[in-house]
Each structure stands twice: as structure tokens, then as C-alpha cells.
Design a protein around this motif. Structure first.
Motif, short mmCIF file in Angstrom:
data_model
loop_
_atom_site.label_atom_id
_atom_site.label_comp_id
_atom_site.label_asym_id
_atom_site.label_seq_id
_atom_site.Cartn_x
_atom_site.Cartn_y
_atom_site.Cartn_z
N SER A 164 -8.17 11.74 1.75
CA SER A 164 -8.48 10.31 1.65
C SER A 164 -9.36 10.06 0.44
O SER A 164 -9.26 9.01 -0.21
CB SER A 164 -9.29 9.79 2.83
N ALA B 264 -7.14 0.64 4.16
CA ALA B 264 -6.55 -0.51 3.48
C ALA B 264 -6.48 -1.70 4.44
O ALA B 264 -6.79 -2.84 4.07
CB ALA B 264 -5.15 -0.17 2.96
N THR C 21 -5.96 3.58 -3.42
CA THR C 21 -6.09 2.59 -2.35
C THR C 21 -6.78 1.32 -2.88
O THR C 21 -6.37 0.19 -2.60
CB THR C 21 -6.96 3.16 -1.20
N VAL D 212 -5.71 6.58 5.48
CA VAL D 212 -5.74 5.69 4.31
C VAL D 212 -5.20 4.30 4.66
O VAL D 212 -5.74 3.27 4.24
CB VAL D 212 -4.97 6.33 3.14
N ILE E 58 0.80 -1.24 0.00
CA ILE E 58 0.00 0.00 0.00
C ILE E 58 0.83 1.28 0.00
O ILE E 58 0.29 2.36 0.18
CB ILE E 58 -0.97 0.04 1.20
N ALA F 80 -0.49 4.14 -2.08
CA ALA F 80 -1.68 4.80 -1.54
C ALA F 80 -1.27 5.72 -0.39
O ALA F 80 -1.73 6.85 -0.29
CB ALA F 80 -2.68 3.75 -1.07
#
Ligand code: ASP
Length: 406
Positions: free
Chosen positions: A271, A394, A278, A390, A258, A261
Motif C-alpha cells: 500500500s 481511495a 492512489t 488500497v 482507481i 491504483a
């Protein structure tokens, strides 16, 4: 063709970050933010964010409709209940961690601060009542909600459409296929935008660091330390451990999956703008099944904000300390809940948390002018709290993928 390998390599993104930071510091030193050429930096950063925002509405709508249309309705209810409970618990946990950190470090005790005038718009902010929150969940005019990108209303509307489509069975096949195709189309555009990530990150960091005067940081260093320390514990210890234990995904794999993201969140402070990245990251790199990510990521990006909750708790207590107000244990519990509520209510856009701070301050009778004390460094802290927000979304998707069954 549609593989993780198409993601831009981390080397390019890191190069973008480095260029952004170095150029930003230089711009700040020579007061470059006042120069006409700085407009170009601002423009390029804006273009990148606008491209991401461009795909949010079709992406969120089609994701949720197809998730709701494709799932067994009983399963949908279960997935919804688990997802929301998980998000709520981690947000509360983050606000609690914020309270612990601020009580340990006491960043506001003895702080001598130059009060900054709080913008009128913040002072006039009236927190919405609980009834307003409920009322606003239902869109009276869905087209209007789409035009305003009102995420909560879009979520409600899309879920209703998805469930209806689900119940229509065979008769809804064409619409379902259409929705799937629009979703696939949006993802193709996301992939293109991702190629620009190193440039987007560089311009956005250049802009934020170039504008933020370093002098403003010194008196607020302890406060920043408290927020960043709390975010680090939550982002590098609490969340990865939860993802490891509940989602069976070890931290190194989780972060490697991730990082794009997280870096997009860091540079955009939004976000919502990061949502497309994401979603791609958890599906392509962490093998989260599409119906889980389509459901949990849009909802997470709208209501799940661990970093914001932590920051609201630290900021409220910091303001109390600077004003010499001692908050009792019971008042701190009120802060815990209102900080959680303020985080849920904050939109996934830059500085949204600053506005919902009003809810927290009012709940324990602290002056709203206190927001002026922390204004100078808010832009910088926003970057890091958005990154944790974020990461939380995730992590939620990875965990749901594991525990929410098929
Ligand atoms: N910028 C944050 C986000 O988009 C919200 C906030 O201001 O805390 O997640």
C-alpha cells in the motif's frame, strides 16, 4: 498538461498483466525461477518498486504538511476524527466479514496439511504492547524516522509541522510555498513513474507467479477460496456500496477512477508503494479536493487495511480448525478486535500482515507454528488483500470529500 489523460491507458496495463501472468506461468512450468535470466525479471520488478518508494517520503511529508497548514485548525480536527472513525469502522467490518466467511465455509476442517517450517524470525516476533504503540507514534529523531520510512512517525511529525506553520500565518508563507512546490515536484515524478506501470506490472507478476509453485495451492485451495471470497465481497460489494451511498460516487465511476491504483497494489503488494498512484488517481479521476486526499490517503495507506484485517481473521480461524481447536464466540470476538489491531499495526509493505498475525494467534492461545501452514500461498493472497487495502483508502478519500465539508 497535468490531466487525467496523461495516465497510461487501461489497455496497456491489461496487456502488462496478461504478459506477466502468461510468462509467469511459463517460467513456473520450466522452473525458470532457477535460471540466471530470471535475475533480470527480479531486477526490473525491484527497480519499479524502488522508484515508487523513492517518492513516498517527500510526498507524504509535503502532502500532510500542506494539508495541515492550509486547513482551518478546527476543520482539521473534525476531518481527522471522521477519517479515523471511518477507517476503523470499515476495518472492523472487514474482520467481521472474514469471521462470517470462515465460519460458513470451514476451510480448515478435515484439512490434511504438510507442515512447513515456520521461519525463526516469525516465531521470535513479540507483539508490541499497547504502550509501545503509543510511544512509537512520536519520533525522537525525525531524520531517523525519514531514513527508516517509519510512516506513523512521519505522519505525526508532518502534522505537527503543518499545524505550526498554520498558526504562523503570514510569517510562514515562504516555507508553505516551498512545501507546495516540493509536493508538485514529487507529483511530476510520480507521473513519469506511472508511464512505466504496464512494464512494472508485467515484471512483478512474472516474478511472483514464476516463483510460486502451483503444487502448493492444491491443499490450501479451500483456505484461499475463503480469503479471496471474503475479499471479493468486501471489495466488490461492501466498499463500492459505501462509496456510493456516502460518497455519491457510483461503482463504475469509482472503479474506472482507481483501477491503476488497484493494479499497482496487486502487482507491488504494498500500500505504501502504491500511495503516489492512489493520490493521483483520486485527485485527477475522481475530483477529490487536494487538501482531502493529501490528508486521508497517506494516513489510510498506513493504518487502513481492510483486506489485511479480513485475511487475519480468516487465517486465524483456519489455523484453529486445522489444529482441531474450537474457538468460542467470545474468543472469536477477541479475534475480531486483534485482527483489526494487527491490520492497523501492519506496515504497507509485502507480507507485513504475516508478521502481525502473531498478535491474533497469541491472543487466543493458538500456536505460532500455525503460520507455517499458510506460508506457501501468502504471497498470492498478499496481492489481493493489498488491492482491497488500497481500494479502502481511495473510497475513504471519496467519502471524506463529500461529507467533510469544505
Ligand atoms: N501488503 C499489505 C499492504 O501493503 C499488508 C499485508 O501484508 O497485509 O497493504
Amino acid at each position: 498538461m497535468d490531466k487525467a489523460g496523461e495516465f497510461v491507458s487501461i489497455r496497456w496495463v491489461l496487456a502488462g498483466i496478461l504478459v506477466g501472468i502468461v510468462a509467469g506461468l511459463w517460467i513456473n512450468r520450466v522452473d525458470g525461477a532457477e535460471m540466471p535470466a530470471f535475475e533480470v525479471v527480479v531486477l526490473c520488478g525491484d527497480l519499479f518498486i524502488r522508484l515508487l518508494r523513492m517518492v513516498i517520503v517527500p510526498l507524504v511529508m509535503t502532502s500532510l504538511i500542506s494539508a495541515a497548514a492550509g486547513l482551518d485548525t478546527r476543520h482539521l480536527g473534525r476531518l481527522g476524527a471522521i477519517t479515523l472513525s471511518y477507517y476503523l469502522s470499515t476495518t472492523l467490518l472487514a474482520a467481521g466479514l472474514g469471521l462470517v466467511v470462515v465460519n460458513l465455509l470451514d476451510p480448515g476442517l478435515g484439512a490434511v496439511l504438510q507442515p512447513v517450517r515456520t521461519p525463526e524470525v516469525l516465531l521470535q516476533e513479540r507483539p508490541p504492547s499497547f504502550m509501545d504503540l503509543i510511544r512509537n507514534l512520536v519520533p525522537a529523531n525525525p531524520i531517523d524516522s525519514l531514513a527508516r520510512t517509519d510512516m506513523l512517525q512521519i505522519i505525526t511529525f508532518s502534522l505537527i509541522l503543518g499545524i505550526a506553520l498554520n498558526l504562523m500565518g503570514e510569517r510562514g508563507r515562504t516555507v508553505r510555498q516551498f512545501v507546495e512546490e516540493v509536493l508538485a515536484l514529487s507529483m511530476v515524478v510520480v507521473r513519469w513513474i506511472l508511464r512505466l506501470l504496464p512494464f512494472g506490472v508485467a515484471f512483478l507478476l512474472m516474478r511472483t507467479i514464476g516463483q510460486a509453485g502451483a503444487d502448493a495451492f492444491v491443499p490450501l485451495a479451500k483456505y484461499m477460496g475463503a480469503v479471496l471470497g471474503g475479499l471479493a465481497v468486501h471489495g466488490f460489494v461492501v466498499l463500492p456500496v459505501l462509496v456510493w451511498l456516502l460518497g455519491k460516487c457510483p461503482p463504475w465511476r469509482f472503479f474506472a477512477g482507481i483501477y491503476q491504483a488497484m493494479l499497482t497494489a496487486l502487482s507491488t503488494s504494498s500500500s505504501a508503494a502504491t500511495l503516489p498512484v492512489t493520490m493521483r488517481a483520486v485527485e485527477d479521476n475522481l475530483q477529490v479536493r487536494p487538501h482531502i486526499s493529501r490528508f486521508s490517503i497517506p494516513i489510510g495507506a498506513t493504518v487502513n487495511m481492510d483486506g489485511t484485517a479480513l485475511y487475519e481473521a480468516v487465517a486465524a480461524l483456519f489455523i484453529a480448525q486445522v489444529y482441531g481447536v474450537e474457538l468460542t464466540f467470545a474468543q472469536q470476538i477477541i479475534v475480531l478486535f486483534t485482527a483489526t489491531l494487527a491490520a492497523i499495526g501492519a506496515a504497507g509493505i509485502p507480507s507485513a500482515g504475516l508478521f502481525t498475525m502473531v498478535i491474533v494467534l497469541q491472543s487466543v492461545g493458538l500456536p505460532l507454528e500455525g503460520i507455517g501452514l499458510i506460508l506457501a500461498v501468502d504471497r498470492i493472497l498478499d496481492m489481493f488483500r493489498t488491492m482491497v487495502n488500497v481500494e479502502g483508502d481511495a473510497g475513504g478519500a471519496v467519502i471524506m470529500n463529500r461529507i467533510a465539508g469544505r
